[in-house]
Design a protein around this motif. Structure first.
Motif, short mmCIF file in Angstrom:
data_model
loop_
_atom_site.label_atom_id
_atom_site.label_comp_id
_atom_site.label_asym_id
_atom_site.label_seq_id
_atom_site.Cartn_x
_atom_site.Cartn_y
_atom_site.Cartn_z
N ALA A 61 0.82 -0.94 0.25
CA ALA A 61 0.25 0.15 0.06
C ALA A 61 0.99 1.28 0.06
CB ALA A 61 -0.63 -0.14 1.17
N ASP A 62 1.76 0.48 0.73
CA ASP A 62 2.64 2.73 1.30
C ASP A 62 3.42 2.71 -0.84
OD1 ASP A 62 3.16 2.74 3.12
OD2 ASP A 62 4.61 1.39 3.51
N GLU A 63 3.52 1.91 -1.01
CA GLU A 63 3.97 1.98 -3.30
C GLU A 63 2.88 2.28 -4.19
OE1 GLU A 63 7.03 -0.79 -4.33
OE2 GLU A 63 6.21 -2.26 -2.72
N LEU A 64 1.39 2.60 -3.22
CA LEU A 64 0.59 2.22 -4.28
C LEU A 64 -0.19 4.04 -4.05
CD1 LEU A 64 -2.08 -0.64 -3.98
CD2 LEU A 64 -0.30 -0.02 -5.96
N PHE A 65 0.12 4.32 -2.62
CA PHE A 65 -0.64 5.49 -1.94
C PHE A 65 -0.01 6.48 -1.84
CE2 PHE A 65 -3.77 2.23 -1.42
CZ PHE A 65 -5.09 2.51 -2.61
N PRO A 66 0.18 7.46 -1.91
CA PRO A 66 1.13 8.81 -0.82
C PRO A 66 1.49 8.41 0.13
CG PRO A 66 -0.44 9.77 -2.31
CD PRO A 66 -1.76 8.35 -2.12
N ALA A 67 3.04 8.25 0.76
CA ALA A 67 3.57 8.63 1.71
C ALA A 67 5.46 8.31 2.22
CB ALA A 67 3.78 6.11 1.69
N PHE A 81 6.96 13.49 0.92
CA PHE A 81 6.49 12.70 0.66
C PHE A 81 6.21 11.76 -0.90
CE2 PHE A 81 4.39 15.19 4.00
CZ PHE A 81 4.01 13.60 5.06
N ARG A 82 6.27 10.83 -0.36
CA ARG A 82 6.02 10.09 -2.15
C ARG A 82 5.13 10.01 -2.32
NH1 ARG A 82 9.03 5.53 0.15
NH2 ARG A 82 7.02 4.50 -0.05
N GLY A 84 3.43 7.60 -4.88
CA GLY A 84 2.13 6.74 -4.78
C GLY A 84 2.78 6.28 -6.98
N LEU A 85 1.81 5.16 -6.67
CA LEU A 85 1.36 4.77 -8.55
C LEU A 85 0.11 5.11 -8.46
CD1 LEU A 85 2.94 0.77 -7.80
CD2 LEU A 85 4.05 3.23 -8.98
N PHE A 86 -0.54 5.33 -7.60
CA PHE A 86 -2.12 5.45 -8.04
C PHE A 86 -2.50 7.15 -7.76
CE2 PHE A 86 -4.38 2.11 -5.79
CZ PHE A 86 -3.79 0.77 -7.33
N ALA A 87 -0.66 8.17 -7.76
CA ALA A 87 -1.38 9.58 -7.77
C ALA A 87 -1.69 9.74 -9.18
CB ALA A 87 0.45 10.49 -7.49
N VAL A 88 -1.81 9.40 -10.28
CA VAL A 88 -2.24 9.96 -12.05
C VAL A 88 -1.95 8.69 -12.75
CG1 VAL A 88 -0.26 12.26 -11.99
CG2 VAL A 88 0.23 9.54 -12.77
N PRO A 89 -3.51 8.89 -13.32
CA PRO A 89 -4.85 7.66 -14.20
C PRO A 89 -3.42 7.04 -15.21
CG PRO A 89 -5.46 9.85 -13.81
CD PRO A 89 -4.51 10.02 -14.07
N ALA A 90 -2.68 5.66 -15.06
CA ALA A 90 -2.52 5.85 -15.34
C ALA A 90 -3.13 3.99 -16.38
CB ALA A 90 -0.59 5.10 -14.47
#
Length: 545
Positions: A61-67, A81-82, A84-90
């Motif tokens: 979840a830390d890689e998917l969402f802002p962490a 903060f990173r 995350g992979l869900f930050a922008v549409p992809a």
């Protein structure tokens, strides 16, 4: 009757439709092992206009969402903060999608629902039919491409300008109310109960019309949508002539005049042609165990297992402190906690404990009726099923036990074991004949199941009998007393929350055995002519739930 199309033509068609509206269609399940065919299919996937992100079933979840970026925070002295992979549409490409855990599948499903532009390409590499993408994802992805048995084909060159024009025209394509009603009725006739399938089919039809340069949908667009979106979801194929009225009965005010049912028949025929001869996709219950491991339940553990998200909690002396998570929790508050001479201040409320998820072993307990004239046939069936399951026990971490009951009491014939050689030796010496102490068999199986639960295993009790109990627990040959004792044992099994299955081996299903199964909270399956393969499939389906 339409001629069967080239399978690769359907593949290219689905990829083009996905390129027109990737967010609306959700994505595609690509079922194929790594090889030239899958490489050709991925190479043919047009540019969806989205950044590409590669996902693995072990992504956290830390890689998917802002962490918080812990290293960057310590380096800069301020919270970093990173995104995350869900930050922008992809465009997300999930490798080994058949191993996707339930929590990750739920997160991806929520992402597909919330984002109007994101899409998912699920790469299903499952070798068996029960290893596939979780249902919650397959339901949201419009297309399923199965490359099993196909050789690599030359990759076509898609016109990029045509795709751009189709994307702009898609929003202008009009859908008549009759088209929406036809797709809905056809979905019902194919055994698809849910609104996502006809909605995705309508979007696919709109995309096909846009690719063809039309502003209104035609019957050809509906046929393409039915073949690409509805075909792999179908659970039945109705007879076109005799069941054409089914859609009218269930659709209420969407019903069409009798003369207009030919369009629905054409859509059903398009689905029939899209499926290979004699092949019909099974219902969604076949994929209930998407992980395909066949193992037991999962439980939280403190010391070992698969790591899961840590939790803020005061240490109690038995759990381990997650140092990284604790520092990440304390980092944003350091300016407020600044103490002269101290670089880092950690409060008790910042402490996070490590948590793990352990997979429990599964124990299959066969309780076999070894009495009566038909005992030898039933025992042979049980032997075959046990041998089938033992052959797979090492890979699935399963254990199998065998209890036989005859004459006056039950006997442990095979303790929980994985040894195929020892099992065959014990099964070969299994006797048969005599009275039926059903209550004793249930009590013996229940005691073994309760012991397995205390040892951290997930037991499943499989009762194989014709239900004609005639020996009570105290040894009296009284049918009424024997049945009362069996019902008491069944109530105890249900109260102990032991997963169970009753296989009725009588030539005609027994009413009293069905009632006994209800008291146990078990599924009753009538198998008057059971064979080892049928038994194994039934047991696997019940044990997975």
């Amino acid at each position: 009757m339409m001629d069967p199309p080239d399978p690769w033509i359907d593949v290219w068609q689905a990829l083009r439709l996905l390129a027109v509206d990737p967010g609306g269609l959700g994505g595609v399940v690509l079922r194929a092992r790594v090889g030239p065919a899958r490489a050709a299919c991925l190479a043919a996937l047009p540019d969806l206009g989205l950044p590409r992100r590669r996902l693995h079933p072990s992504v956290t979840a830390d890689e998917l969402f802002p962490a918080m970026d812990f290293a960057g925070t310590l380096t800069s002295g301020r919270p970093v903060f990173r995104p995350g992979l869900f930050a922008v549409p992809a465009e997300y490409r999930l490798v080994m999608a058949e191993r996707c855990p339930a929590d990750l599948a739920a997160k991806l499903a929520a992402r597909i629902d919330d984002s109007a532009r994101s899409c998912l390409v699920a790469l299903d590499e499952g070798a068996d039919s029960d290893e596939t993408v979780p249902e919650v994802l397959r339901d949201r992805l419009a297309f399923l491409i199965d490359l099993d048995g196909l050789r690599a084909a030359p990759v076509p060159a898609f016109d990029h300008e045509e795709l751009v024009e189709a994307r702009a025209r898609r929003m202008r394509v009009m859908a008549a109310e009759a088209d929406i009603a036809a797709l809905t009725r056809v979905a019902v006739r194919l055994g698809i109960f849910g609104l996502r399938a006809p909605i995705l089919a309508l979007r696919a039809a709109r995309c096909n019309a846009a690719l063809c340069g039309r502003d209104r949908m035609s019957s050809k667009d509906l046929e393409v949508a039915a073949a690409t979106v509805l075909a792999h979801r179908a659970t039945c194929l109705p007879d076109v002539e005799t069941q054409a009225e089914i859609g009218d009965r269930v659709s209420g005010d969407l019903s069409a005049p009798t003369g207009e049912t030919s369009e629905e028949d054409l859509l059903v025929e398009a689905v029939r042609v899209a499926l290979p001869d004699g092949l019909l996709p099974q219902s969604s219950t076949r994929h209930a165990g998407a992980a395909g491991s066949g193992a037991g339940d999962k439980r939280k553990a403190r010391q070992k297992g698969r790591p899961i998200a840590p939790r803020r909690q005061r240490p109690e002396g038995r759990s381990r402190v997650d140092l990284i998570a604790t520092l990440r929790m304390a980092a944003p508050w350091q300016k407020l906690r600044r103490i002269p001479g101290r670089t880092l201040t950690v409060m008790p409320s910042d402490i996070c404990l490590k948590r793990f998820e352990a997979q429990m072993e599964r124990l299959l307990i066969f309780v076999v009726d070894a009495s009566g004239s038909a005992a030898h046939a039933r025992l042979n069936e049980a032997k075959g099923a046990v041998e089938h399951l033992l052959a797979r026990a090492y890979a699935h971490r399963d254990r199998v036990a065998l209890i036989g009951f005859r004459n006056r009491a039950a006997e442990m014939l095979l303790p929980p074991n994985r040894s195929l050689v020892q099992a065959k030796r014990r099964l070969a010496a299994l006797p048969g004949g005599g009275a039926t102490p059903l209550a004793s068999g249930l009590r013996c199986g229940g005691m073994l199941a309760c012991k397995a639960q205390k040892q951290g295993m997930t037991p499943t009790l499989i009762l194989l009998t014709d239900g004609r109990a005639n020996v009570a627990l105290d040894g009296d040959q009284d049918r009424r007393k024997a049945m009362r004792d069996a019902e008491t044992a069944a109530d105890w099994l249900r109260a102990s929350h032991i997963r169970s299955l009753v296989l009725d081996t009588a030539m005609r299903p027994q009413k009293n055995l069905c009632q006994l199964a209800n008291r146990m909270g078990a599924e009753h399956v009538a198998l008057p002519r059971a064979n080892p393969v049928q038994m194994m499939r039934t047991i696997e389906a019940v044990a997975r739930h």
